[in-house]
Design a protein around this motif. Structure first.
Motif, PDB file in Angstrom:
ATOM      1  N   ASP A 130       0.854  -1.176   0.000  1.00 22.05           N
ATOM      2  CA  ASP A 130       0.000   0.000   0.000  1.00 22.05           C
ATOM      3  C   ASP A 130       0.904   1.244   0.000  1.00 22.05           C
ATOM      4  N   ASP A 169      -9.627   6.770   6.270  1.00 24.13           N
ATOM      5  CA  ASP A 169      -9.387   8.208   6.386  1.00 24.13           C
ATOM      6  C   ASP A 169      -8.810   8.519   7.758  1.00 24.13           C
ATOM      7  N   TYR A 228      -2.097   8.449  -4.171  1.00 29.40           N
ATOM      8  CA  TYR A 228      -2.630   7.163  -4.620  1.00 29.40           C
ATOM      9  C   TYR A 228      -3.724   6.676  -3.684  1.00 29.40           C
ATOM     10  N   ASP A 229      -4.629   5.862  -4.219  1.00 29.14           N
ATOM     11  CA  ASP A 229      -5.647   5.232  -3.383  1.00 29.14           C
ATOM     12  C   ASP A 229      -4.961   4.309  -2.386  1.00 29.14           C
ATOM     13  N   THR A 230      -5.543   4.204  -1.210  1.00 27.91           N
ATOM     14  CA  THR A 230      -4.927   3.429  -0.148  1.00 27.91           C
ATOM     15  C   THR A 230      -5.945   2.508   0.507  1.00 27.91           C
TER      16      THR A 230
END
Length: 133
Positions: free
Chosen positions: A21, A82, A76-78
């Protein structure tokens, strides 16, 4: 400790200890930077030279850390959720995770104060030894 405990959480949440990730990859590179710093300090003879080169390396490495910690994970998407305190200003956390977080916070706070008291006692004993010598 954070990386190892994070790997345990990752196994429980995503089924693998490591997922590459963006946040995990960032901390991996930060740990590499820190390991290189320790290797540099351990490999240089002479206190002045070691201090000078370590300071230069630290200054250069410091430039990379904010980028790796704050920029890369947000580009980047993780898999990570949040932030704990969201834009509404509320703590949005699963109750089970909140319980674990609170327990760890209290536990490590007590650990800190216990270790601090040990250090204070050791310092007092060292001062008393110096006075009596």
């Amino acid at each position: 400790v954070a990386t190892v405990s994070g790997a345990m959480w990752a196994k429980a949440m995503w089924g693998a200890y490591w997922n590459w990730d963006p946040r995990e990859t960032s901390i991996f590179f930060i740990l590499l930077i820190y390991t290189a710093y320790l290797a540099l300090r351990g490999s240089i003879e002479g206190d002045e030279k070691r201090a000078r080169l370590s300071a230069i390396y630290s200054a250069l490495a410091f430039v990379a850390v904010p980028f790796l910690m704050f920029v890369v994970p947000r580009i980047y998407d993780t898999l990570h959720p949040d932030p704990l305190i969201n834009t509404r200003g509320k703590v949005d956390m699963d109750p089970r995770i909140r319980y674990c977080f609170t327990a760890m916070l209290v536990g490590f706070t007590f650990l800190f104060f216990w270790m601090q008291s040990l250090k204070a006692r050791a310092t007092r004993l060292e001062r008393m030894r110096q006075i009596h010598v």
